[in-house]
Design an enzyme around this catalytic site. Structure first.
Site, PDB file in Angstrom:
ATOM      1  N   SER A 183       0.787  -1.234   0.000  1.00 38.59           N
ATOM      2  CA  SER A 183       0.000   0.000   0.000  1.00 38.59           C
ATOM      3  C   SER A 183       0.821   1.287   0.000  1.00 38.59           C
ATOM      4  O   SER A 183       0.312   2.330  -0.378  1.00 38.59           O
ATOM      5  CB  SER A 183      -0.960   0.008   1.183  1.00 38.59           C
ATOM      6  OG  SER A 183      -0.233   0.027   2.385  1.00 38.59           O
ATOM      7  N   HIS A 211      -5.788  -4.489  -1.557  1.00 37.45           N
ATOM      8  CA  HIS A 211      -5.698  -3.338  -2.458  1.00 37.45           C
ATOM      9  C   HIS A 211      -5.852  -3.746  -3.927  1.00 37.45           C
ATOM     10  O   HIS A 211      -5.312  -3.076  -4.807  1.00 37.45           O
ATOM     11  CB  HIS A 211      -4.380  -2.595  -2.265  1.00 37.45           C
ATOM     12  CG  HIS A 211      -4.373  -1.709  -1.059  1.00 37.45           C
ATOM     13  ND1 HIS A 211      -5.030  -0.504  -1.015  1.00 37.45           N
ATOM     14  CD2 HIS A 211      -3.814  -1.880   0.154  1.00 37.45           C
ATOM     15  CE1 HIS A 211      -4.862   0.045   0.170  1.00 37.45           C
ATOM     16  NE2 HIS A 211      -4.130  -0.769   0.906  1.00 37.45           N
ATOM     17  N   LYS A 242     -12.586  -1.828   1.150  1.00 48.26           N
ATOM     18  CA  LYS A 242     -11.905  -0.922   0.222  1.00 48.26           C
ATOM     19  C   LYS A 242     -12.736  -0.794  -1.061  1.00 48.26           C
ATOM     20  O   LYS A 242     -13.755  -0.117  -1.045  1.00 48.26           O
ATOM     21  CB  LYS A 242     -10.466  -1.378  -0.003  1.00 48.26           C
ATOM     22  CG  LYS A 242      -9.623  -1.163   1.268  1.00 48.26           C
ATOM     23  CD  LYS A 242      -8.164  -1.472   1.130  1.00 48.26           C
ATOM     24  CE  LYS A 242      -7.398  -1.009   2.366  1.00 48.26           C
ATOM     25  NZ  LYS A 242      -6.806  -2.092   3.148  1.00 48.26           N
TER      26      LYS A 242
END
Ligand SMILES: *Cc1c(COP(=O)(O)O)cnc(C)c1O
Length: 396
Positions: A183, A211, A242
């Site tokens: 990240s 992610h 997310k």
């Protein structure tokens, strides 16, 4: 009344955090999470959410959540295996397995829980974990909770991983654990090489795709899709917090026997409350949207490319890559801080990162692009970034 010595000790620690400039503050937002947010009455362009697909305020998710709230109530007040499983949970698990083409899936309240509940449940002291040095905190904590031998390999260094695999060869089960996308830099793990080494040395592979789930790869199935290693990865963990709507929830998905064992032994699954029905319902709606609105993913990638090219054209340095996480390298902590301050004054919300979160000299502001942004938003951000960088003397 708290003991005075304890109070002093804690205060000293807080002062230390403050002195090193690491105090974290919260910014109460009074709007939904979207391309723009309202903070203290000001409308700001948001360049730091993990809202990759812009689903956090999508009407379909809100509607699905409301319907489940009306029909299924607010919460389960139980762990899954006592009386906390609704058909929504099992449908979501099946949906994730279909999406990732895995045998089975187990939901958790978060990916943090998924990662902390994984290793300890599957491995014991005869086993070994080979973990990338820059893995997410939740993987590190999960590894700590487990009695298996630990081998930390240098970040994305395949020679070092191979050496550690040789060292670990006498352990019963060996598992390589890595973030799919890291990240801080938006780097993608070399999953093809990792899988090849795993096959050669008969190790399992676990990828945390937080992610990447929903938008990386042709079908949006994650870094495992992007790197073309689906079916070669034994366990995928990820978050629903997310790209997939951003509320909460996480999961482990993979080989049948491993998931079966987690369902019997994984402590956050056994001892923590079930996901609220409305979140399971909204997550199902999010997976529907991946199919129904493929343009979202396209927009995210087009936006990302537009911004990466734009920032380079200005003369600012970025970490090379393709991911919507775009670290704009400033190289000096004061300048990075000043950049974000000036951008905030101009109505743009981005955060600076400095040592020890990132290596010294790699001070940066980290931009995260979303499908919710449009080209006007991004052109505005580029313009303001250029102005600020000029004024501070980072570029001419
Ligand atoms: C965000 C993140 C997590 C935590 O996910 P939550 O569902 O918010 O707990 C775990 N691993 C990685 C790599 C992440 O980026």
């Amino acid at each position: 009344m708290m003991n005075e010595k304890v109070r002093e000790t804690v205060r000293a620690e807080l002062a230390e955090i403050k002195k090193s400039g690491l105090t974290k503050e919260e910014w109460p937002i009074t709007s939904p999470q979207a391309s723009h947010i309202i903070v203290e009455g000001r409308r700001l362009l948001n360049l730091c959410a993990n809202n990759y697909l812009g689903l956090a305020d999508h009407p379909n998710l809100i509607q699905a959540a409301k319907k489940a709230l009306d029909e299924r109530g607010y919460g389960m007040a139980s762990v899954r295996f006592i009386c906390g499983t609704q058909d929504l949970h099992t449908r979501l698990e099946a949906r994730i397995s279909t999406f990732l083409k895995t045998d089975a899936t187990l939901l958790y309240s978060s990916c943090f829980d998924a990662n902390t509940g994984l290793f300890e449940a599957l491995l014991s002291k005869e086993d070994a974990i080979l973990s990338d040095a820059l893995n997410h905190a939740s993987i590190i904590d999960g590894v700590r909770l487990c009695k298996a031998a630990r081998f930390r390999y240098r970040h994305m260094d395949m020679d070092d991983l191979e050496e550690k695999l040789r060292e670990a060869k006498n352990h019963r089960i060996r598992i390589i654990a890595t973030d799919g996308v890291f990240s801080m830099d938006g780097e993608i793990a070399p999953l093809e090489e990792i899988c090849r080494l795993a096959e050669q040395y008969e190790a399992l592979v676990m990828v945390d795709d937080s992610h990447a789930t929903g938008f990386m790869g042709d079908e949006g199935r994650g870094s495992i899709d992007h790197c073309n290693v689906m079916g070669r990865v034994d366990l995928v963990t990820s978050t629903l917090g997310k790209a997939m709507g951003g509320a909460s929830g996480g999961f482990v998905s993979g080989r049948r026997e491993l998931i079966d064992l987690l369902r019997q032994r994984s402590r956050p699954y056994l001892f923590s409350n079930a996901l609220p029905p409305m979140i399971a319902a909204a997550a199902l709606a999010a997976f529907d949207l991946l199919e129904r609105e493929p343009d979202r993913k396209k927009r995210l990638w087009a936006n990302t490319q537009f911004f990466r090219e734009g920032i380079t054209a200005i003369g600012l340095k970025i970490k090379p890559g393709v991911h919507p996480i775009i670290p704009v390298l400033i190289g000096d902590p004061m300048q990075a801080k000043e950049m974000s301050k000036r951008l905030l004054e101009e109505g743009i919300y981005v955060v600076p990162f400095s040592f020890p979160v990132v290596p010294k000299g790699e001070d940066r502001i980290r931009v995260q692009i979303s499908a919710a942004h449009d080209e006007t938003d991004l052109a505005f951000a580029l313009e303001k970034l250029k102005d600020a960088a000029r004024e501070i003397g980072i570029i001419r």
